[in-house]
Design a protein around this motif. Structure first.
Motif, PDB file in Angstrom:
ATOM      1  N   ARG A   1     -31.448   3.166  23.886  1.00  0.00           N
ATOM      2  CA  ARG A   1     -32.435   3.935  23.120  1.00  0.00           C
ATOM      3  C   ARG A   1     -32.775   5.258  23.811  1.00  0.00           C
ATOM      4  O   ARG A   1     -32.893   6.304  23.171  1.00  0.00           O
ATOM      5  N   SER A   2     -32.909   5.234  25.151  1.00  0.00           N
ATOM      6  CA  SER A   2     -33.236   6.448  25.891  1.00  0.00           C
ATOM      7  C   SER A   2     -32.087   7.452  25.879  1.00  0.00           C
ATOM      8  O   SER A   2     -32.301   8.669  25.872  1.00  0.00           O
ATOM      9  N   LEU A   3     -30.866   6.941  25.874  1.00  0.00           N
ATOM     10  CA  LEU A   3     -29.684   7.794  25.957  1.00  0.00           C
ATOM     11  C   LEU A   3     -29.390   8.545  24.661  1.00  0.00           C
ATOM     12  O   LEU A   3     -29.004   9.727  24.683  1.00  0.00           O
ATOM     13  N   LEU A   4     -29.560   7.889  23.529  1.00  0.00           N
ATOM     14  CA  LEU A   4     -29.108   8.432  22.242  1.00  0.00           C
ATOM     15  C   LEU A   4     -29.618   9.846  21.945  1.00  0.00           C
ATOM     16  O   LEU A   4     -28.837  10.693  21.496  1.00  0.00           O
ATOM     17  N   PRO A   5     -30.896  10.171  22.184  1.00  0.00           N
ATOM     18  CA  PRO A   5     -31.355  11.528  21.853  1.00  0.00           C
ATOM     19  C   PRO A   5     -30.697  12.627  22.678  1.00  0.00           C
ATOM     20  O   PRO A   5     -30.751  13.799  22.301  1.00  0.00           O
ATOM     21  N   HIS A   6     -30.070  12.265  23.788  1.00  0.00           N
ATOM     22  CA  HIS A   6     -29.510  13.265  24.694  1.00  0.00           C
ATOM     23  C   HIS A   6     -28.003  13.443  24.516  1.00  0.00           C
ATOM     24  O   HIS A   6     -27.406  14.283  25.186  1.00  0.00           O
ATOM     25  N   LEU A   7     -27.399  12.661  23.641  1.00  0.00           N
ATOM     26  CA  LEU A   7     -25.972  12.820  23.350  1.00  0.00           C
ATOM     27  C   LEU A   7     -25.793  13.822  22.222  1.00  0.00           C
ATOM     28  O   LEU A   7     -26.431  13.718  21.178  1.00  0.00           O
ATOM     29  N   ARG A   8     -24.915  14.797  22.417  1.00  0.00           N
ATOM     30  CA  ARG A   8     -24.677  15.804  21.378  1.00  0.00           C
ATOM     31  C   ARG A   8     -23.803  15.274  20.259  1.00  0.00           C
ATOM     32  O   ARG A   8     -23.795  15.818  19.156  1.00  0.00           O
ATOM     33  N   ALA A   9     -23.043  14.227  20.539  1.00  0.00           N
ATOM     34  CA  ALA A   9     -22.188  13.625  19.516  1.00  0.00           C
ATOM     35  C   ALA A   9     -23.031  13.040  18.395  1.00  0.00           C
ATOM     36  O   ALA A   9     -24.215  12.739  18.566  1.00  0.00           O
ATOM     37  N   SER A  10     -22.416  12.868  17.238  1.00  0.00           N
ATOM     38  CA  SER A  10     -23.058  12.183  16.118  1.00  0.00           C
ATOM     39  C   SER A  10     -22.950  10.681  16.364  1.00  0.00           C
ATOM     40  O   SER A  10     -21.854  10.118  16.336  1.00  0.00           O
ATOM     41  N   CYS A  11     -24.083  10.052  16.651  1.00  0.00           N
ATOM     42  CA  CYS A  11     -24.072   8.646  17.081  1.00  0.00           C
ATOM     43  C   CYS A  11     -24.646   7.715  16.012  1.00  0.00           C
ATOM     44  O   CYS A  11     -25.582   8.080  15.287  1.00  0.00           O
ATOM     45  N   GLU A  12     -24.082   6.519  15.948  1.00  0.00           N
ATOM     46  CA  GLU A  12     -24.616   5.420  15.152  1.00  0.00           C
ATOM     47  C   GLU A  12     -24.588   4.171  16.017  1.00  0.00           C
ATOM     48  O   GLU A  12     -23.929   4.145  17.061  1.00  0.00           O
ATOM     49  N   VAL A  13     -25.319   3.146  15.607  1.00  0.00           N
ATOM     50  CA  VAL A  13     -25.419   1.908  16.380  1.00  0.00           C
ATOM     51  C   VAL A  13     -25.075   0.731  15.481  1.00  0.00           C
ATOM     52  O   VAL A  13     -25.498   0.680  14.317  1.00  0.00           O
ATOM     53  N   ALA A  14     -24.301  -0.202  16.012  1.00  0.00           N
ATOM     54  CA  ALA A  14     -24.059  -1.479  15.340  1.00  0.00           C
ATOM     55  C   ALA A  14     -24.623  -2.583  16.227  1.00  0.00           C
ATOM     56  O   ALA A  14     -24.282  -2.659  17.413  1.00  0.00           O
ATOM     57  N   VAL A  15     -25.497  -3.410  15.677  1.00  0.00           N
ATOM     58  CA  VAL A  15     -26.108  -4.496  16.449  1.00  0.00           C
ATOM     59  C   VAL A  15     -25.595  -5.820  15.885  1.00  0.00           C
ATOM     60  O   VAL A  15     -25.621  -6.046  14.674  1.00  0.00           O
ATOM     61  N   LEU A  16     -25.103  -6.687  16.769  1.00  0.00           N
ATOM     62  CA  LEU A  16     -24.489  -7.929  16.307  1.00  0.00           C
ATOM     63  C   LEU A  16     -25.512  -8.917  15.776  1.00  0.00           C
ATOM     64  O   LEU A  16     -25.288  -9.556  14.747  1.00  0.00           O
ATOM     65  N   THR A  17     -26.630  -9.085  16.491  1.00  0.00           N
ATOM     66  CA  THR A  17     -27.588 -10.120  16.113  1.00  0.00           C
ATOM     67  C   THR A  17     -28.998  -9.555  16.063  1.00  0.00           C
ATOM     68  O   THR A  17     -29.351  -8.647  16.818  1.00  0.00           O
ATOM     69  N   GLY A  18     -29.801 -10.108  15.192  1.00  0.00           N
ATOM     70  CA  GLY A  18     -31.223  -9.782  15.153  1.00  0.00           C
ATOM     71  C   GLY A  18     -31.516  -8.369  14.688  1.00  0.00           C
ATOM     72  O   GLY A  18     -30.645  -7.599  14.281  1.00  0.00           O
ATOM     73  N   HIS A  19     -32.790  -8.052  14.764  1.00  0.00           N
ATOM     74  CA  HIS A  19     -33.258  -6.721  14.354  1.00  0.00           C
ATOM     75  C   HIS A  19     -34.094  -6.161  15.488  1.00  0.00           C
ATOM     76  O   HIS A  19     -33.578  -5.486  16.354  1.00  0.00           O
ATOM     77  N   GLY A  20     -35.367  -6.465  15.558  1.00  0.00           N
ATOM     78  CA  GLY A  20     -36.191  -6.095  16.698  1.00  0.00           C
ATOM     79  C   GLY A  20     -36.815  -4.730  16.617  1.00  0.00           C
ATOM     80  O   GLY A  20     -36.396  -3.858  15.861  1.00  0.00           O
ATOM     81  N   ALA A  21     -37.848  -4.566  17.459  1.00  0.00           N
ATOM     82  CA  ALA A  21     -38.612  -3.325  17.461  1.00  0.00           C
ATOM     83  C   ALA A  21     -37.774  -2.141  17.918  1.00  0.00           C
ATOM     84  O   ALA A  21     -37.972  -1.013  17.450  1.00  0.00           O
ATOM     85  N   LEU A  22     -36.828  -2.372  18.811  1.00  0.00           N
ATOM     86  CA  LEU A  22     -36.000  -1.271  19.277  1.00  0.00           C
ATOM     87  C   LEU A  22     -35.113  -0.726  18.162  1.00  0.00           C
ATOM     88  O   LEU A  22     -34.890   0.483  18.078  1.00  0.00           O
ATOM     89  N   ALA A  23     -34.592  -1.602  17.320  1.00  0.00           N
ATOM     90  CA  ALA A  23     -33.783  -1.145  16.194  1.00  0.00           C
ATOM     91  C   ALA A  23     -34.599  -0.236  15.288  1.00  0.00           C
ATOM     92  O   ALA A  23     -34.118   0.822  14.841  1.00  0.00           O
ATOM     93  N   GLU A  24     -35.829  -0.620  15.044  1.00  0.00           N
ATOM     94  CA  GLU A  24     -36.697   0.193  14.192  1.00  0.00           C
ATOM     95  C   GLU A  24     -36.994   1.538  14.852  1.00  0.00           C
ATOM     96  O   GLU A  24     -37.006   2.574  14.190  1.00  0.00           O
ATOM     97  N   ALA A  25     -37.211   1.526  16.172  1.00  0.00           N
ATOM     98  CA  ALA A  25     -37.488   2.775  16.885  1.00  0.00           C
ATOM     99  C   ALA A  25     -36.278   3.701  16.842  1.00  0.00           C
ATOM    100  O   ALA A  25     -36.424   4.924  16.681  1.00  0.00           O
ATOM    101  N   ILE A  26     -35.085   3.148  16.992  1.00  0.00           N
ATOM    102  CA  ILE A  26     -33.865   3.962  16.938  1.00  0.00           C
ATOM    103  C   ILE A  26     -33.675   4.557  15.548  1.00  0.00           C
ATOM    104  O   ILE A  26     -33.328   5.739  15.400  1.00  0.00           O
TER     105      ILE A  26
END
Length: 366
Positions: A20-45
């Motif tokens: 979560r901390s890293l994603l805002p600092h990458l210039r690439a166009s990023c997406e995330v795939a999560v295998l299990t669950g949802h969670g507060a971090l997914a919502e924050a991302i």
């Protein structure tokens, strides 16, 4: 450049917080795939504008997840797939191969001498890891200690690169207002001496050592931040020792800065760490730190983290008693915090992505 980060889950653990901390600092166009669950971090991302794809994996043997991941990768035409954590590395690298993704990277966050992410390192676990490692192009080790452990398994050193974890030091800076509000919310007295522990409540983290030290710490309070399978056991231990009213379980939290501000010392009693991100976060907050294992500190030149000290388990209670008797002032963030800047980490990762994309297939397989 289009990058898909594949991670096992998005609970508020170290690797998950790191992503979560890293994603805002990458210039690439990023997406995330999560295998299990949802969670507060997914919502924050997602709130930060990064798409999160939920694979819906139903356990370790749900091999259909490989097909779902491969279809996602083919349909979205990613240039790079970057996997995080054991299950995501095993399934994600295979799916990326099936989808002919040009560059496949994995970060090894959690390998110990006897455990990986709390899972015992049995022969089948190791064999599956090594088989999936060969499907990728590079493995990122978060510390030199990880390189040594993987090399001992048989992973070729030429396939590994050290890129340490990173953090935004300003995001963890001590705040007196946050200290007051967090203590009020948690029912902690303003003048209480608060011992902190941050991490998954799992056996490998050894937070039971902190609970065991509490009877000798007078009126001190223990604040544990995280969740896991050991929570009930730790509560029972505190009750049996008669200190349950002085042990506070904060659960998972995205507001780590406020909770660190509420503490007076952080203790990291785990004997097996691949990096020790919670230690660096605590140093950024100006906390003194007592630890048993922390490559993030030990791999740096002496004097880079003067507020952090290795303390053998049998001396932990005595060290905490001394700190409680004379609580130290908040410290300035040391050189270690600046060294592990998340912007530097992002630059190193993007350079790796570009090198792999520019390399020939033969060069990537070496």
């Amino acid at each position: 450049m289009k990058v898909l980060h594949v991670i096992t889950g998005l609970a508020a653990g170290g690797a998950e917080q790191q992503l979560r901390s890293l994603l805002p600092h990458l210039r690439a166009s990023c997406e995330v795939a999560v295998l299990t669950g949802h969670g507060a971090l997914a919502e924050a991302i997602e709130r930060a504008g990064v798409p999160v794809h939920h694979v819906g994996m139903r356990g370790n043997r749900d091999v259909r997840a490989v097909g779902r991941l491969a279809r996602l990768m083919r349909g979205r035409r990613y240039d790079v797939v970057h996997t995080h954590l054991y299950r995501a590395c095993v399934y994600g690298r295979l799916a990326a191969r099936l989808a002919n993704v040009p560059a496949i990277v994995a970060t090894e966050h959690s390998i110990g001498h006897r455990h990986i992410e709390g899972r015992r390192l049995t022969r089948p676990v190791r064999a599956l890891y090594l088989a999936s490692e060969r499907l990728g192009h590079r493995t990122v080790a978060v510390s030199p200690s990880v390189v040594e452990r993987l090399a001992a398994w048989g992973v070729p050193r030429r396939r590994m690169v050290v890129i340490p974890n990173g953090l935004d030091g300003a995001a963890y800076r001590f705040d007196a207002g946050l200290r007051r509000s967090a203590r009020e919310r948690l029912g902690l007295a303003e003048d209480a001496f608060v011992v902190g522990g941050v991490g998954r409540l799992e056996p490998v983290k050894r937070f039971d050592r902190l609970v065991a030290a509490m009877p000798s710490l007078g009126r001190a309070t223990l604040l544990l931040v995280g969740s896991g399978t050991c929570e009930a056991r730790l509560r029972d231990q505190a009750r049996a020792l008669g200190v349950d009213r002085r042990v506070v379980f904060a659960g998972e939290s995205l507001d780590v800065r406020a909770l660190l501000s509420a503490m007076d010392v952080l203790v990291a009693p785990s004997a097996e760490e691949t990096f020790g991100l919670a230690v660096v976060e605590a140093l950024a907050s100006g906390l003194p730190v007592l630890y048993d294992s922390c490559p993030a500190v030990d791999d740096l030149p002496p004097g880079s983290a003067p507020g952090a000290r290795r303390v053998p388990p049998h001396l932990l209670a005595a060290e905490l008693s001394a700190l409680a008797a004379s609580p130290p002032a908040r410290l300035a963030p040391p050189d270690a915090v600046r060294f592990y800047d998340v912007r530097r980490q992002a630059e190193q990762l993007e350079s790796l992505y570009l090198r792999l994309l520019g390399a020939s297939p033969t060069e990537k397989e070496r």
